[in-house]
Write a protein that holds these residues in place. Structure first.
Motif, mmCIF file in Angstrom:
data_model
loop_
_atom_site.group_PDB
_atom_site.id
_atom_site.type_symbol
_atom_site.label_atom_id
_atom_site.label_comp_id
_atom_site.label_asym_id
_atom_site.label_seq_id
_atom_site.Cartn_x
_atom_site.Cartn_y
_atom_site.Cartn_z
ATOM 1 N N TYR A 1 4.149 -4.485 -7.360
ATOM 2 C CA TYR A 1 3.037 -3.716 -7.925
ATOM 3 C C TYR A 1 2.220 -3.141 -6.776
ATOM 4 C CZ TYR A 1 -0.376 -7.637 -7.477
ATOM 5 O OH TYR A 1 -1.207 -8.643 -7.021
ATOM 6 N N ALA A 2 1.991 -1.859 -6.841
ATOM 7 C CA ALA A 2 1.440 -1.093 -5.730
ATOM 8 C C ALA A 2 -0.074 -1.120 -5.700
ATOM 9 C CB ALA A 2 1.919 0.353 -5.815
ATOM 10 N N MET A 3 -0.612 -0.840 -4.525
ATOM 11 C CA MET A 3 -2.060 -0.683 -4.356
ATOM 12 C C MET A 3 -2.362 0.640 -3.665
ATOM 13 S SD MET A 3 -3.136 -2.926 -1.019
ATOM 14 C CE MET A 3 -1.869 -4.013 -0.373
ATOM 15 N N LYS A 4 -3.618 1.067 -3.771
ATOM 16 C CA LYS A 4 -4.154 2.244 -3.090
ATOM 17 C C LYS A 4 -3.404 3.532 -3.440
ATOM 18 C CE LYS A 4 -7.308 -0.053 -0.767
ATOM 19 N NZ LYS A 4 -7.239 -1.323 -1.503
ATOM 20 N N ALA A 5 -3.048 3.676 -4.713
ATOM 21 C CA ALA A 5 -2.405 4.917 -5.154
ATOM 22 C C ALA A 5 -3.320 6.120 -4.949
ATOM 23 C CB ALA A 5 -2.014 4.808 -6.630
ATOM 24 N N PHE A 6 -4.629 5.891 -5.027
ATOM 25 C CA PHE A 6 -5.607 6.957 -4.815
ATOM 26 C C PHE A 6 -6.181 6.909 -3.402
ATOM 27 C CE2 PHE A 6 -6.520 6.083 -9.526
ATOM 28 C CZ PHE A 6 -5.528 6.963 -9.943
ATOM 29 N N LEU B 1 0.859 -1.184 0.000
ATOM 30 C CA LEU B 1 0.000 0.000 0.000
ATOM 31 C C LEU B 1 0.894 1.234 0.000
ATOM 32 C CD1 LEU B 1 -3.105 0.666 2.235
ATOM 33 C CD2 LEU B 1 -1.333 2.394 1.964
ATOM 34 N N ILE B 2 0.680 2.114 -0.964
ATOM 35 C CA ILE B 2 1.474 3.343 -1.026
ATOM 36 C C ILE B 2 0.688 4.423 -1.745
ATOM 37 C CG2 ILE B 2 2.649 2.502 -3.102
ATOM 38 C CD1 ILE B 2 4.189 4.877 -0.484
ATOM 39 N N ASN B 3 0.655 5.612 -1.169
ATOM 40 C CA ASN B 3 0.102 6.799 -1.822
ATOM 41 C C ASN B 3 0.835 8.006 -1.274
ATOM 42 O OD1 ASN B 3 -1.543 7.708 0.632
ATOM 43 N ND2 ASN B 3 -2.445 5.692 0.222
ATOM 44 N N LYS B 4 0.641 9.127 -1.897
ATOM 45 C CA LYS B 4 1.489 10.281 -1.603
ATOM 46 C C LYS B 4 1.312 10.848 -0.199
ATOM 47 C CE LYS B 4 -1.443 13.843 -3.850
ATOM 48 N NZ LYS B 4 -1.423 14.922 -2.860
ATOM 49 N N ILE B 5 0.208 10.538 0.466
ATOM 50 C CA ILE B 5 0.017 11.032 1.833
ATOM 51 C C ILE B 5 0.175 9.915 2.867
ATOM 52 C CG2 ILE B 5 -1.439 12.963 1.127
ATOM 53 C CD1 ILE B 5 -3.882 11.360 2.050
ATOM 54 N N GLY B 6 0.409 8.697 2.386
ATOM 55 C CA GLY B 6 0.623 7.581 3.313
ATOM 56 C C GLY B 6 -0.632 7.090 4.003
ATOM 57 N N LEU B 7 -1.805 7.435 3.484
ATOM 58 C CA LEU B 7 -3.049 7.015 4.114
ATOM 59 C C LEU B 7 -3.203 5.501 4.029
ATOM 60 C CD1 LEU B 7 -5.666 7.947 5.486
ATOM 61 C CD2 LEU B 7 -6.730 8.085 3.232
ATOM 62 N N GLY B 8 -3.422 4.872 5.173
ATOM 63 C CA GLY B 8 -3.605 3.432 5.231
ATOM 64 C C GLY B 8 -2.362 2.672 5.647
ATOM 65 N N ILE B 9 -1.194 3.320 5.585
ATOM 66 C CA ILE B 9 0.034 2.671 6.064
ATOM 67 C C ILE B 9 -0.034 2.625 7.590
ATOM 68 C CG2 ILE B 9 2.541 2.795 6.186
ATOM 69 C CD1 ILE B 9 2.461 4.300 3.508
ATOM 70 N N ILE B 10 0.111 1.442 8.150
ATOM 71 C CA ILE B 10 -0.162 1.278 9.575
ATOM 72 C C ILE B 10 0.976 1.740 10.463
ATOM 73 C CG2 ILE B 10 -0.647 -0.458 11.373
ATOM 74 C CD1 ILE B 10 -2.184 -2.035 9.245
ATOM 75 N N ASP B 11 2.215 1.541 10.018
ATOM 76 C CA ASP B 11 3.346 1.740 10.924
ATOM 77 C C ASP B 11 4.392 2.708 10.400
ATOM 78 O OD1 ASP B 11 4.118 0.072 8.858
ATOM 79 O OD2 ASP B 11 5.526 -1.076 10.096
ATOM 80 N N GLY B 12 4.009 3.615 9.518
ATOM 81 C CA GLY B 12 5.028 4.539 9.023
ATOM 82 C C GLY B 12 4.483 5.535 8.030
#
Length: 316
Positions: A195-200, A164-175
């Motif tokens: 391959y990434a998820m949750k770009a939006f 999971l990766i997006n420009k604001i880090g929303l959804g990343i649990i520990d960083g």
């Protein structure tokens, strides 16, 4: 069509991956025919990798899309269980439902699992057995934890990662987004496909879709991005971007006006709390005996809906 190597797997994919989560009952609840038509349209446009999972309920949509299809296709699915026997059942179900003898990628699906090599060790062992049996091509890891991918880089048995990766880090649990980006680069440097998820951010960044997509696409080590698409217009816009780097301003202006949200039918909610146990983003809480969502934390994955015994939660 453009193709990129997915790490050292030997798989060659178009960098836009069709994310099927929105097609199923957790979100738009399209019929297999409707969802299959969209997937088939994307395949005909050059997309050749499809991302799914046992809990998405979209195998029937994919099967419909592949009916009569003679072109190449890479299917990546996931098992969310901690039980190795159940993991085998999930893989066998996918093979049966999709009418295939082999799945290209099967991920350990642990959004809330910080150390899958301890907490899902038995599942990993079972998936590796199924790889030896020829039922799985490559074993992968899907997570929302930075630490999980830091550990994955040192485990060559994990050949593909789905962070999971997006420009604001929303959804990343520990960083932060920067920390996840560093972990992603480490995995790619170790030869793992990424391959990434949750770009939006599950739709929370739709109003900044172009900037958000460009951010993830430019990260070191990202080979592709899984995006859920619910219309031919979305497919065309994304294919054009990944193939040519072209952004049709009129089309993207329209797409960026779309809004989605998590709908909880509070009048029917019984307050069992099962949805809270599933939410990897800790965006749900019980208030006065009813489930309530913190929209600033929700990544609109819809997983909570799978835990509601009454089906009173959905992304709309």
């Amino acid at each position: 069509m453009k193709r990129v190597s997915l790490g050292n797997t030997g798989l060659s994919i178009f960098p836009l991956i069709y994310g099927t989560l929105p097609l199923g009952s957790l979100q738009a609840d399209l019929s297999p025919q409707e969802g299959g038509r969209l997937i088939r349209y994307a395949l005909e446009k050059g997309v050749n990798c499809i991302d799914t999972a046992t809990m998405y309920g979209t195998y029937s949509h994919i099967r419909e899309a592949l009916r009569g299809w003679g072109g190449e296709v890479v299917i990546a699915t996931k098992t969310h269980t901690a039980d190795p026997a159940a993991a085998r059942e999930h893989v066998e179900l996918a093979l049966k439902e999709l009418g295939r003898e082999r799945l290209e990628i099967v991920h350990i699906h642990g959004a809330r699992v910080a150390d899958p090599f301890t907490e899902r060790a038995a599942v990993l062992e079972e998936l590796l057995k199924m790889k030896e049996e020829g039922k799985i091509g490559h074993v992968g890891l899907s997570s929302h934890y930075v630490e999980a991918f830091r550990k994955a880089a040192a485990h060559p048995e994990i050949e593909v990662v789905h962070p999971l990766i997006n420009k604001i880090g929303l959804g990343i649990i520990d960083g932060t987004a920067a920390e996840m980006a560093e972990a992603i680069a480490g995995c790619a440097g170790a030869g793992q496909g990424v391959y990434a998820m949750k770009a939006f951010a599950g739709g929370n960044l739709i109003s900044e879709a172009r900037e958000s997509l460009a951010y993830v696409a430019a990260l070191e080590g990202v080979h592709g991005i899984a995006i859920g698409m619910l219309s031919q217009k979305e497919i065309d816009a994304n294919v054009s971007y990944f193939q040519h780097g072209v952004l049709d301003e009129a089309v993207w202006d329209e797409l960026e006006k779309r809004r989605r949200r998590l709908k909880i039918m509070e009048q029917f909610c019984k307050g069992c709390g099962k949805c809270l146990d599933i939410c990897g983003s800790k965006a749900l809480s019980l208030v006065n005996g009813k489930a309530v969502v913190d929209e600033s934390a929700c990544v609109l994955c819809g997983y909570c809906g799978s835990g509601c015994p009454e089906f009173f939660i959905r992304v709309i």
